[in-house]
Design a protein around this motif. Sequence first.
Motif, PDB file in Angstrom:
ATOM      1  N   UNK A  84       0.845  -1.199   0.000  1.00  0.00           N
ATOM      2  CA  UNK A  84       0.000   0.000   0.000  1.00  0.00           C
ATOM      3  C   UNK A  84       0.877   1.244   0.000  1.00  0.00           C
ATOM      4  N   UNK A  85       0.752   2.044  -1.054  1.00  0.00           N
ATOM      5  CA  UNK A  85       1.425   3.351  -1.138  1.00  0.00           C
ATOM      6  C   UNK A  85       2.924   3.260  -0.863  1.00  0.00           C
ATOM      7  N   UNK A  86       3.578   2.274  -1.450  1.00  0.00           N
ATOM      8  CA  UNK A  86       5.006   2.070  -1.249  1.00  0.00           C
ATOM      9  C   UNK A  86       5.816   3.129  -1.995  1.00  0.00           C
ATOM     10  N   UNK A  87       6.705   3.782  -1.281  1.00  0.00           N
ATOM     11  CA  UNK A  87       7.643   4.739  -1.870  1.00  0.00           C
ATOM     12  C   UNK A  87       9.021   4.445  -1.301  1.00  0.00           C
ATOM     13  N   UNK A  88      10.047   4.558  -2.167  1.00  0.00           N
ATOM     14  CA  UNK A  88      11.417   4.303  -1.724  1.00  0.00           C
ATOM     15  C   UNK A  88      12.379   5.106  -2.574  1.00  0.00           C
ATOM     16  N   UNK A  89      13.495   5.437  -1.970  1.00  0.00           N
ATOM     17  CA  UNK A  89      14.526   6.202  -2.673  1.00  0.00           C
ATOM     18  C   UNK A  89      15.869   5.507  -2.507  1.00  0.00           C
ATOM     19  N   UNK A  90      16.697   5.668  -3.512  1.00  0.00           N
ATOM     20  CA  UNK A  90      18.084   5.229  -3.439  1.00  0.00           C
ATOM     21  C   UNK A  90      18.915   6.496  -3.454  1.00  0.00           C
ATOM     22  N   UNK A  91      19.492   6.800  -2.315  1.00  0.00           N
ATOM     23  CA  UNK A  91      20.152   8.097  -2.170  1.00  0.00           C
ATOM     24  C   UNK A  91      19.093   9.183  -2.205  1.00  0.00           C
ATOM     25  N   UNK A  92      19.262  10.150  -3.071  1.00  0.00           N
ATOM     26  CA  UNK A  92      18.292  11.235  -3.190  1.00  0.00           C
ATOM     27  C   UNK A  92      17.285  10.995  -4.316  1.00  0.00           C
ATOM     28  N   UNK A  93      17.466   9.910  -5.074  1.00  0.00           N
ATOM     29  CA  UNK A  93      16.589   9.626  -6.208  1.00  0.00           C
ATOM     30  C   UNK A  93      15.413   8.738  -5.790  1.00  0.00           C
ATOM     31  N   UNK A  94      14.183   9.261  -5.953  1.00  0.00           N
ATOM     32  CA  UNK A  94      12.996   8.459  -5.655  1.00  0.00           C
ATOM     33  C   UNK A  94      12.815   7.427  -6.763  1.00  0.00           C
ATOM     34  N   UNK A  95      12.781   6.159  -6.376  1.00  0.00           N
ATOM     35  CA  UNK A  95      12.689   5.064  -7.342  1.00  0.00           C
ATOM     36  C   UNK A  95      11.256   4.535  -7.423  1.00  0.00           C
ATOM     37  N   UNK A  96      10.593   4.436  -6.286  1.00  0.00           N
ATOM     38  CA  UNK A  96       9.198   3.993  -6.233  1.00  0.00           C
ATOM     39  C   UNK A  96       8.369   5.101  -5.609  1.00  0.00           C
ATOM     40  N   UNK A  97       7.185   5.336  -6.173  1.00  0.00           N
ATOM     41  CA  UNK A  97       6.337   6.407  -5.657  1.00  0.00           C
ATOM     42  C   UNK A  97       4.886   5.946  -5.605  1.00  0.00           C
TER      43      UNK A  97
END
Length: 109
Positions: free
Chosen positions: A8-21
């Motif tokens: 549900x509403x998964x968001x993740x970043x690698x460093x400063x770059x958002x990969x999943x939103x």
Amino acid sequence: MSSLFEIKELSAALGKKEVLSSFSFGAEKGEFVAVLGKNGAGKTTFMRCACGLIKYSGEININGFDIRNLNERKRAGLISYFPQGSHIQSGITVLQTVLMGYTAESGIF
């Protein structure tokens, strides 16, 4: 009824770059699921989040359990991850490699 595997509403970043939103997904028992996408689309980041290996926002539930509330042993009993770039010692069969995923359940360690 909740899904066997629910995001549900998964968001993740690698460093400063958002990969999943704001990614949401669900799979029921008996379903077959494939994760497809271009290089850099977030497939590996999604899997690493699902295993609790990297920080994320949102919710990941497996069998109705929020993985953030599970210790490593319980989480390992619900989900396994075998990255593509893994190095396996020569002489180990595919069956032996798969059976290594059961060590959390076996009580050996």
